[in-house]
Every structure is written in C-alpha cells, then in structure tokens.
Design a protein around this motif. Structure first.
Motif, PDB file in Angstrom:
ATOM      1  N   SER A  39      70.154  -8.113 -30.817  1.00 33.79           N
ATOM      2  CA  SER A  39      70.553  -7.971 -32.098  1.00 33.79           C
ATOM      3  C   SER A  39      70.915  -8.967 -32.679  1.00 33.79           C
ATOM      4  O   SER A  39      71.899  -9.678 -31.843  1.00 33.79           O
ATOM      5  N   PRO A  40      70.627  -9.409 -33.477  1.00 31.03           N
ATOM      6  CA  PRO A  40      71.191 -10.900 -34.457  1.00 31.03           C
ATOM      7  C   PRO A  40      72.480 -10.212 -35.265  1.00 31.03           C
ATOM      8  O   PRO A  40      72.997 -11.824 -35.688  1.00 31.03           O
ATOM      9  N   TYR A  87      74.453  -4.376 -25.996  1.00 32.86           N
ATOM     10  CA  TYR A  87      73.923  -4.863 -27.084  1.00 32.86           C
ATOM     11  C   TYR A  87      74.595  -6.198 -26.363  1.00 32.86           C
ATOM     12  O   TYR A  87      75.418  -6.789 -26.352  1.00 32.86           O
ATOM     13  N   VAL A  88      73.110  -6.581 -26.961  1.00 32.90           N
ATOM     14  CA  VAL A  88      73.458  -8.492 -26.484  1.00 32.90           C
ATOM     15  C   VAL A  88      72.521  -9.890 -27.997  1.00 32.90           C
ATOM     16  O   VAL A  88      71.925  -8.764 -28.108  1.00 32.90           O
ATOM     17  N   ALA A  89      73.541 -10.921 -27.510  1.00 31.99           N
ATOM     18  CA  ALA A  89      72.814 -11.541 -29.356  1.00 31.99           C
ATOM     19  C   ALA A  89      71.953 -12.680 -28.008  1.00 31.99           C
ATOM     20  O   ALA A  89      72.237 -12.479 -27.006  1.00 31.99           O
ATOM     21  N   GLU A 137      66.407  -5.267 -35.949  1.00 28.73           N
ATOM     22  CA  GLU A 137      66.002  -6.278 -36.679  1.00 28.73           C
ATOM     23  C   GLU A 137      64.912  -7.165 -36.454  1.00 28.73           C
ATOM     24  O   GLU A 137      64.491  -8.407 -36.566  1.00 28.73           O
ATOM     25  N   ALA A 138      63.841  -6.612 -35.855  1.00 26.26           N
ATOM     26  CA  ALA A 138      62.456  -7.272 -35.272  1.00 26.26           C
ATOM     27  C   ALA A 138      61.784  -8.196 -35.793  1.00 26.26           C
ATOM     28  O   ALA A 138      61.194  -8.948 -35.360  1.00 26.26           O
ATOM     29  N   HIS A 139      61.834  -7.671 -37.673  1.00 30.24           N
ATOM     30  CA  HIS A 139      61.156  -8.511 -38.032  1.00 30.24           C
ATOM     31  C   HIS A 139      61.794 -10.384 -38.529  1.00 30.24           C
ATOM     32  O   HIS A 139      61.332 -11.485 -38.527  1.00 30.24           O
ATOM     33  N   CYS A 140      63.938 -10.417 -37.377  1.00 30.06           N
ATOM     34  CA  CYS A 140      63.504 -11.611 -37.227  1.00 30.06           C
ATOM     35  C   CYS A 140      62.649 -12.863 -36.551  1.00 30.06           C
ATOM     36  O   CYS A 140      62.864 -13.458 -36.604  1.00 30.06           O
TER      37      CYS A 140
END
Length: 728
Positions: free
Chosen positions: A62-63, A110-112, A137-140
């Motif tokens: 996740s961003p 969770y990891v950036a 947020e896969a559209h990123c």
C-alpha cells in the motif's frame, strides 16, 4: 476455520457484502483476482479473511502510511496479529518487525512499495512462506490513473524474486477500462477473476452549489449540521490556511493538512482528526487517501477537483460506516483555471519522456472537462458519476440536489442557433469567454482588437445575462452539439450534431430551476435513536480510545453504536448480534457498553418513526403521482420512481427483489438455472403483459439476462401496489 466463522468472530459481521464472497472464494482456490469496489464497500475484508485461512503470511502493498497504521490498529483490536513496515519506523524498529515476521508472529504485514527492494526485507521475503500478495490502491500502477506512483512499478520485479509465486490479489476503488487493463498487464495477473461490484454508494447525498461566497456556504452547512465530523477539501495550500483560520476564528474546532506543513505537524493534525479532538479537517488532496475514519459525515469540496476519479475517491471518505452522509461541491469558474494550471506545471510524472508526459497531460485535460460537465449538469448527479465509471443506473436517484430540485424545460433553439452561428462566424478559433463577450456586444479590448465587433453576430444576445449564455453553451457541450479541444486554452468547435440545429430546425430544450424550487435534502435515517444513550456510548468509546491511544472508530464505528441503541442488547449473546461486534470486541468492551445500556431507562428509547399515513393512503398517493415511462425500463428504474414517492409519505422502501418475488409468485416470472446460476426471466404470461427478457453482456465479457417492462407491465405493478406493500 470457515470464512463465515472468521467474518463473525474477528470482524463482527454476519453476512458478506456484494462481491466479497466471490473474490474470497477465488483467492482461496489459488486464482489471481482484481476487485474494483467503491470506497466503503469492504475491499479490505476480501484479503484479510483469506489471510487468516491461508497457512502462510499475507503481504499487503500500500502507498498509504496512514491506512497501514489504521488497518493494523483495527486488526490488532480484533485479535489478529498484524504489523506494518514503512517510513514511520526507525531502522531498528524495521529490523525488529522483520525479525518478528521471520519468527511467525504476524499473519498480515502491510508494506510500502519503496521497502520491497531493501536488502533486509527482500531477504526475509525470499525465505518466508508468503501465501498471498495483495496490491491495494492498484490503480497507482498505471500512468493513466489519477494517482500514478512510479514505486508501484517495482512490484512485479519483487514478485519475480520470490522463491515461490504467491496468489496475487489487486484492489482499487476507481478504474477505467484502460487502467484496469494496465493493472492486469503490469502486475502480470494470471487469468484473474475480475469483480466490479458497481460504484454506487446509496448512502451518499451529492450536491453541486455555485455560491457567490463559498465560505458563507460552508458556514451555512456547518450551522445546520452541528457536531458532525467532516473534511473540507481545497485545491491550494493558501486556501486551506485561509479557510481553516476563518473556521477557528468562528469558534469551530478545525485543523489543517497540506504538503507544506512539517511531517510532525501533519501527523499531529491527522491524529487530532482521527481521534475526534478536531472534528473538522481542512486539507488539500494530499490528505485522506486511505484514511479509514468511519464517522465522516460530510465531505465539502471548496474547489472543484481536476477529475471525477479524485472527486469520487475523496467524496467516498464520507459515510464509510453506511450511514447517510453529504458530498457537497462548491463550484466556481476560477476552479477550472486553477486545475488547468496544476495540470500544465505538474512535475510528479517527470520520469516520463516528454511525448508520454504530454499524452498524460492531454488525458488529464479530458478528465478536467468531464469534471466540469458534472458541475453544470442538470441531470441526476449520481447517474453522471456512475455512467462515467461504466455503471448502468436509473436517471433518478432521489438523493442528489438535481433529483430533489424542481426544474422546468425551456426552449433554447433560437439562442442555440445564435451561439452556433456566432462560433462559425468567428472561425471556430476561440474559447467560451470571448464567444460570450462577442455575443453580448462587449467593448473589451481583445474583442475589438480581433475585429469581432464587426461580425454579424456581434451583440446578438446583448440582452441576455452572461450566466444564462454560459449555461446554454454548457448544455450544448454536454449534449455534444459543441466540443471543446483538449488544448491548454480550450477552443469551442461545432460537431456533426450542430448542423441539425443550425440548418434543419432541430428543437432544443434545457432544464432550468423554477423560481420556487424544493429544498434539496439528503435521505434521512429510517430509525430515530435516543440521542442521550448514543452520546453516553460515544463518551465511553472516546474514553477507551484515549486510554488505548487508538482512534475511536477502532473501538466501534458510529453505525455499530447506533445499532446498539436500536437493538438494546441486554447480555453477551445479544451483544454479539450487533453489527461490527466480534468475539474479541465482546471480551474487551462488552461489559462496559452493556452496563450503560442496561442502566439506561428503556422507556426513553424512541422507536422508529411510524408513518402518519395509512397503507391505503400511501398506495393511493403513489397511483395518483407516479409517472409511468412510455419506453421499456428495467425494474431498478421503476423502483426508483416508487421510492421517490414513498420518501414523501413513510420510511418504507421497496426493492427490485421484492417486485421480482411478487411477479414470480403471480407467474409472470420464473427461475431459470444456467451453469449453476439462477436468473428470473419472463414467462409466456409475463410476456403477454409486457415483460421482455434481454440477453446482455457485462464489461468483463460475461453474459446475463435482464428484464425490461413496458407501460402495461408498469401499470399492472401499480394496480397491485397495495398487495406488494403489505409484504414489506
């Protein structure tokens, strides 16, 4: 443990939402999935529940640092071992977290994306038993998406370095067909199961205002909605500072967030909002992506965002717990100019070559046009948004400012001809402002210098206000009688449809607001609960949250507290029946909340408001007021018409499912089973009264059957509305 048991024991829910179970089942079979679900639809559960069934670890990329923190806090509060690894941790804390992960202490990490290629994390991942990798947020990952993150391009390389490829699940709230294809190709999803649950959020009320004084409009809203938590989005840091300062001066508890603040201040202000110390957040779009605060009751856009993807994502931060919430957009002409400027100077995509960067900017300009059209549309705002994302819906939702405003149609044919003729005589070389100035006979230096005061149509609409001419031009653009170029300074040009108006006498009408318009109001909750009890429960929640140093919604959401007030549980078993209460939360908080409920005077609890109209009066009102459609319409559009009338008389609501059940009982529909899937289709009896079953195709290529009803079928349903209503 089965997924249904996990859902109840850890998360406190007894049923899955639309699409959740299908996505989980495919993940558990080992198939890659892509879930496209609106904010608040429960995307997180789609990977959190399978993570607890799999033997190994689930990595969630996740961003969003704030989202990681919130979700890990919520998971831990529910008794689930979870952690995050991002820039919030020091080096030593990161090493400790990785060491704990190696020792099997976490089920979900969770990891950036920036951490994926660090030596310590990569060494851990290559030797760990990773059952699933989730991309949130896969559209990123797509440069055509509204939040492209170059760091997301590292994900596939990371996957290829793992000793064993895990199941890949990807989730996003907004994705056009172009972005969806990018997600599949860039992440190299293997024959993915794709589920788009639809983008509709029925609990959200949409409204566009065009106030002369935006701050006054904000004050009017806050005065009428006291003690609510919400976000006010502004397009620039300067506007954030001004609005927040004014609110504080006017004695509102507000804070601010933008990229110009120090990291410490941003963190403090965000926590003040999350912990309800400051219920109003004024921010740029740098704030909120991934914020999981469930009790946001309103989102006000002080300025128009630059695209509908951003708008719907930001507006969707309201009402995440399913309760009614308001999404208000305050439009001003300067917003378009500001957004155009932000598109032109953007440097956050500077890794792209100049040609690709210009293509991205052109796409951004097209999105800006669609956003601007939304602000000028007189049609259902919800339909406009859903249509943009490829959803089919009725053109009346009953829960937006346009649907709740009294319009009348006026003939604009002659005015449209004047406008189109003027654009032709101007050589289709100018933007809207100079076209309006020419039509109104302006003496502006630019008009005179260009010689536009010499053309035949100069001053031809001098008696009409600029606002009305602009509304007509917007209507022509919306309905494709005019087009605006995707240039830095958009130019108005005629389309193939323009000829019909100019030369063939096609009549045009446009909606305008009547003098005495009905006040647009959001849907009200069906049940009224005792505010004293609700406040006592909120006070207890706040106290517990302060003690545990977590946001209040991590304890219980507002929707869960409201459910307690409605159901009044008296013991542990009844407390477990509350939506959002699982085994862990019963053990941690049940005793304290039950004590307040049991000590509260039950005689004071208000029951749901009952209608002052009898069933016969309600049905008579529907029969007198309903406007039947001459065209074939789906059942959902028909129920929208009925529900819009029911709202005026009672708190009941009729569903398409109930109508279909009635028609099935009466023999007009029958159940057809194909490939294990059930569908209700018209019988011969149904076809006789005007029900037609049509084979259609979804965006993913799968076919399905949908029933359409002509006016005869609509009349039959209205004639029997009393029998149908009795079953509610």
């Amino acid at each position: 443990m089965q997924k249904e048991q996990i859902l109840k024991q850890y998360f406190g829910y007894t049923a899955f939402r639309a699409g959740q179970e299908e996505l989980m089942d495919n993940v558990l079979r080992g198939r890659d999935v892509l879930g496209i679900m609106p904010t608040g639809a429960g995307k997180s559960l789609c990977f959190q529940v399978p993570a607890l069934i799999f033997d190994g670890i689930t990595l969630v990329i996740s961003p969003l640092i704030s989202l990681m923190k919130d979700q890990v806090q919520s998971l831990v509060a529910n008794g689930i071992a979870a952690a995050f690894i991002n820039s919030m941790l020091t080096y030593n804390q990161t090493i400790k977290a990785i060491e704990n992960a190696k020792n099997g202490k976490y089920k979900i990490i969770y990891v950036a994306p920036e951490r994926l290629d660090t030596p310590e994390f990569l060494e851990f991942a290559q030797n760990a038993d990773i059952s699933m990798l989730t991309v949130d947020e896969a559209h990123c990952v797509s440069q055509w998406g509204q939040n492209f993150r170059p760091s997301y391009l590292k994900i596939n390389g990371f996957i290829e370095k793992l000793s064993r490829r895990p199941v890949i699940s990807a989730f996003t709230a907004t994705a056009t067909s172009e972005v969806k294809q990018d997600i599949i190709e860039i992440l190299k999803l293997n024959d993915p199961f794709i589920m788009a649950t639809g983008f509709n959020r029925e609990n959200l009320y949409f409204e566009v205002q065009k106030p002369v004084d935006k701050y006054k409009a904000v004050m009017n809203y806050l005065e009428n909605n006291a003690n609510k938590s919400g976000i006010i989005y502004c397009s620039t840091r300067k506007t954030v500072e001004e609005v927040c300062d004014h609110l504080i001066q006017d004695h509102y508890s507000a804070t601010r967030y933008h990229a110009g603040l120090s990291e410490n201040e941003r963190t403090k202000n965000q926590d003040d909002f999350l912990y309800d110390r400051k219920p109003i957040m004024v921010a740029t779009n740098a704030f909120g992506m991934g914020i999981d605060k469930s009790n946001v009751s309103f989102v006000i856009h002080y300025n128009m965002p630059k695209n509908l993807e951003n708008y719907y994502q930001e507006a969707g931060r309201a009402g995440r717990d399913g309760t009614p919430a308001d999404c208000i957009l305050l439009y001003g002409g300067q917003d378009v100019i500001t957004n155009q400027f932000l598109i032109d100077i953007t440097d956050d995509k500077n890794d792209l070559d100049p040609e690709t960067l210009e293509q991205v900017k052109e796409k951004d300009r097209e999105r800006l046009k669609q956003m601007t059209y939304y602000c000028h549309s007189f049609d259902c705002l919800r339909e406009y948004i859903l249509k943009y994302f490829g959803d089919r819906t009725a053109n009346f939702c009953g829960n937006c400012s346009n649907c709740n405003t009294n319009f009348e149609d006026i003939d604009i044919t002659e005015d449209a001809q004047k406008i189109l003729s003027c654009i032709v005589r101007m050589g289709e070389r100018y933007g809207i402002k100079i076209i309006i100035d020419t039509l109104r006979g302006s003496k502006a230096e630019k008009v005179v210098k260009l010689g536009l005061d010499k053309i035949k149509t100069y001053g031809i609409m001098s008696g009409i206000k600029e606002k009305r001419i602009r509304e007509i031009i917007n209507h022509l653009v919306l309905n494709e009688y005019l087009m605006l170029t995707n240039s830095e300074f958009p130019i108005a040009k005629l389309t193939s449809k323009s000829r019909n108006v100019l030369l063939n006498g096609e009549k045009l009408t446009m909606k305008i607001v009547k003098e005495e318009a009905r006040e647009a109001k959001p849907i009200k909750q069906k049940a009224v609960v005792n505010s004293d009890l609700l406040n006592k429960l909120k006070e207890l929640r706040f106290k517990l949250a302060q003690e545990q140093k977590v946001p209040a919604f991590v304890i219980f959401s507002d929707a869960t507290l409201t459910d307690m007030c409605c159901k009044m549980p008296r013991n542990d078993d009844e407390f477990l029946e509350i939506s959002g209460v699982g085994k862990m939360k019963l053990e941690r908080y049940g005793k304290a909340f039950l004590e307040i409920i049991n000590n509260f005077d039950s005689d004071e609890i208000l029951q749901p408001v009952s209608s002052t109209y009898s069933l016969n009066e309600i049905c008579s009102f529907i029969k007198e007021s309903i406007q039947l459609s001459e065209e074939m319409i789906p059942i959902s559009r028909f129920t929208d018409k009925i529900n819009a009338l029911l709202l005026q008389r009672c708190d009941k609501k009729i569903s398409a499912k109930k109508l279909a059940e009635y028609l099935t009982l009466q023999g007009y529909l029958e159940i057809e089973t194909t490939d294990g899937k059930n569908a209700k289709i018209a019988t011969a009896k149904g076809e006789e009264i005007g029900i037609t079953t049509i084979l259609k195709e979804r965006h993913d290529g799968e076919s399905y059957k949908q029933n359409f009803y002509n006016i005869t079928a609509q009349e039959l349903l209205i004639d029997n509305i009393e029998s149908i209503m009795e079953a509610l």
